[in-house]
Structures are given as structure tokens and as C-alpha cells.
Design a protein around this motif. Structure first.
Motif, PDB file in Angstrom:
ATOM      1  N   ASN A   1       0.879  -1.275  -0.113  1.00 22.18           N
ATOM      2  CA  ASN A   1      -0.082  -0.042  -0.177  1.00 22.18           C
ATOM      3  C   ASN A   1       0.917   1.203   0.002  1.00 22.18           C
ATOM      4  OD1 ASN A   1      -2.336  -1.588   0.180  1.00 22.18           O
ATOM      5  ND2 ASN A   1      -2.458  -1.446   2.089  1.00 22.18           N
ATOM      6  N   PHE A   2       0.544   2.214  -1.009  1.00 19.37           N
ATOM      7  CA  PHE A   2       1.182   3.413  -0.953  1.00 19.37           C
ATOM      8  C   PHE A   2       0.012   4.560  -0.434  1.00 19.37           C
ATOM      9  CE2 PHE A   2       3.239   1.598  -4.474  1.00 19.37           C
ATOM     10  CZ  PHE A   2       4.530   2.156  -4.393  1.00 19.37           C
ATOM     11  N   VAL A   3       0.838   5.291   0.483  1.00 16.77           N
ATOM     12  CA  VAL A   3      -0.066   6.512   1.001  1.00 16.77           C
ATOM     13  C   VAL A   3       0.421   7.721  -0.048  1.00 16.77           C
ATOM     14  CG1 VAL A   3       1.739   7.376   2.528  1.00 16.77           C
ATOM     15  CG2 VAL A   3      -0.618   8.147   2.834  1.00 16.77           C
ATOM     16  N   VAL A   4      -0.579   8.518  -0.597  1.00 13.31           N
ATOM     17  CA  VAL A   4      -0.567   9.408  -1.530  1.00 13.31           C
ATOM     18  C   VAL A   4      -1.173  10.610  -1.092  1.00 13.31           C
ATOM     19  CG1 VAL A   4      -0.780  10.446  -3.934  1.00 13.31           C
ATOM     20  CG2 VAL A   4      -0.565   7.786  -3.305  1.00 13.31           C
ATOM     21  N   ARG A   5      -0.354  11.624  -0.586  1.00 21.42           N
ATOM     22  CA  ARG A   5      -0.672  12.972   0.079  1.00 21.42           C
ATOM     23  C   ARG A   5      -0.568  14.270  -0.581  1.00 21.42           C
ATOM     24  NH1 ARG A   5       1.678  10.697   5.548  1.00 21.42           N
ATOM     25  NH2 ARG A   5      -0.622   9.203   6.232  1.00 21.42           N
ATOM     26  N   PRO A   6      -1.269  14.681  -1.681  1.00 19.09           N
ATOM     27  CA  PRO A   6      -1.199  16.036  -2.555  1.00 19.09           C
ATOM     28  C   PRO A   6      -2.139  16.881  -1.855  1.00 19.09           C
ATOM     29  CG  PRO A   6      -2.872  14.445  -3.620  1.00 19.09           C
ATOM     30  CD  PRO A   6      -2.375  13.718  -2.337  1.00 19.09           C
ATOM     31  N   TRP A   7      -1.496  18.095  -1.858  1.00 13.79           N
ATOM     32  CA  TRP A   7      -2.178  19.333  -1.474  1.00 13.79           C
ATOM     33  C   TRP A   7      -3.142  20.051  -2.347  1.00 13.79           C
ATOM     34  CZ3 TRP A   7      -2.178  21.136   3.748  1.00 13.79           C
ATOM     35  CH2 TRP A   7      -1.318  20.530   4.597  1.00 13.79           C
ATOM     36  N   VAL A   8      -4.407  20.663  -2.174  1.00 15.03           N
ATOM     37  CA  VAL A   8      -5.125  21.288  -3.103  1.00 15.03           C
ATOM     38  C   VAL A   8      -5.673  22.247  -2.306  1.00 15.03           C
ATOM     39  CG1 VAL A   8      -5.653  19.063  -4.225  1.00 15.03           C
ATOM     40  CG2 VAL A   8      -7.032  19.849  -2.358  1.00 15.03           C
TER      41      VAL A   8
END
Length: 195
Positions: A185-192
Motif C-alpha cells: 500500500n502506498f500513501v499519496v498525500r497531495p495538497w489542493v
């Protein structure tokens, strides 16, 4: 007038400003009247006792309403949220439509109107999803154990870079978070932007 001027400078809700001004006026009026009667030689002890007993009786009778009023005063004064903010509190979530002296009205995403007593709202944690201009979106993606981790990470990075809604600064985080039973599992945390 002094109370109202101070509250107006702090941009407190006009309803609350008017109420606080009236409360201050009548409190001072009662105090001055009792002081004047005392100066005239009239015993005011019994008047004070009657006013105190009446205040206690009214306070006990309106205990729940007074708690909601005090909580409404705090919400309007400290402004943990404003009309139009998306909040979560008292076990519900929705967009704030009205902040009143005794209640706060929310509209849920499925178009229900929820009216929450202010005391219940302030007794719980309040999450304001609209308070800041940016938000981090947390996502989890899984790949098989036989798949190439570096390639998967690169593909996720390309998809994020191609989306113009995602902010460049702060940089999005892409990392392996766990080795689950059937996937990596990858954690992906972009900001918007919040909107």
C-alpha cells in the motif's frame, strides 16, 4: 453605548451586540435605582434579596436555554466557524447556514437541515474543513507483491503532476505505507485548494 461600540469594533454579530447593550443598560439601571433608594434612606436589602431570588428561579427554570445562550455567545464572539464553512461537530457534518443565539443550522451534503443546540456543539470537538485555504487529500493505493514498486510510484507521480488542481508547494508525498496481506500500500498525500 460603550459596550455596543466595543462590540461593533470587534465586528460581533449585531443581534448579540444589541442584546449585550440592553443587558448592560438594565443591569446598570437596576444598580443605580437601588443606589439612589439607598441614598434616600430606604432599606434596599429586601429588594436585593427579591431580585436575587427571582434571578435564581429564572436561572434554574431556563438552565438548558441559558447554556445554549452562553454557548451561542461564545460561538459568535470567538468565531470558530462562519456562515458558509463546512464543519463537523456534535456528531454531524454540514455547511453552516445560520449561527443564532440558541442554535446553529447546518445543511448536509444530502440536503437535510440540521439544527444543533449551541451547548451541544461547543461541548464537542469542532472540525472546520473550510478554515484554511489549502487542504491535504489522503489517499491509499495498493499494488500486488509481484508489481514493480518504483514503477508504480513513478506512475502515481505522473498522474499527480498532470492534474492542475494539485499544488506544487507543498510537494505531494508518495510513499509505501504498509505491507498488507494481499497488497503493497502506498500513501499519496497531495495538497489542493480547499474549494
Amino acid at each position: 453605548r460603550l459596550v455596543q461600540r466595543v462590540m461593533d469594533k470587534r465586528e460581533i454579530d449585531p443581534t448579540l451586540t444589541g442584546f449585550a447593550g440592553s443587558l448592560t443598560y438594565y443591569g446598570l439601571f437596576t444598580f443605580v435605582a437601588l443606589a439612589a433608594l439607598s441614598q434616600l434612606g430606604i432599606q434596599t436589602t429586601s429588594f436585593i434579596a427579591v431580585i436575587g431570588a427571582a434571578g435564581l428561579a429564572i436561572g434554574l427554570a431556563l438552565q438548558g436555554s441559558l447554556a445554549n445562550f452562553a454557548a451561542g455567545f461564545m460561538l459568535i464572539f470567538f468565531r470558530p466557524f462562519r456562515v458558509g464553512d463546512l464543519i463537523e461537530g456534535a456528531g454531524v457534518a454540514g455547511v453552516v447556514e445560520k449561527i443564532q443565539i440558541f442554535t446553529t443550522q447546518l445543511k448536509t451534503p444530502d440536503n437535510k437541515t440540521i439544527i444543533i443546540p449551541n451547548a451541544k456543539l461547543t461541548d464537542d470537538n469542532i472540525i472546520n474543513w473550510s478554515a484554511t485555504g489549502t487542504r491535504r487529500v489522503d489517499m491509499v493505493f495498493g499494488i500486488g507483491y509481484e508489481d514493480d514498486i518504483d514503477k508504480a510510484k513513478a506512475i502515481i507521480g505522473e498522474v499527480i503532476a498532470a492534474d492542475n488542481r494539485i499544488l506544487k508547494n507543498p510537494a505531494p508525498q508518495i510513499a509505501v505505507s504498509e505491507l498488507a496481506d494481499s497488497s503493497v500500500n502506498f500513501v499519496v498525500r497531495p495538497w489542493v485548494n480547499t474549494d
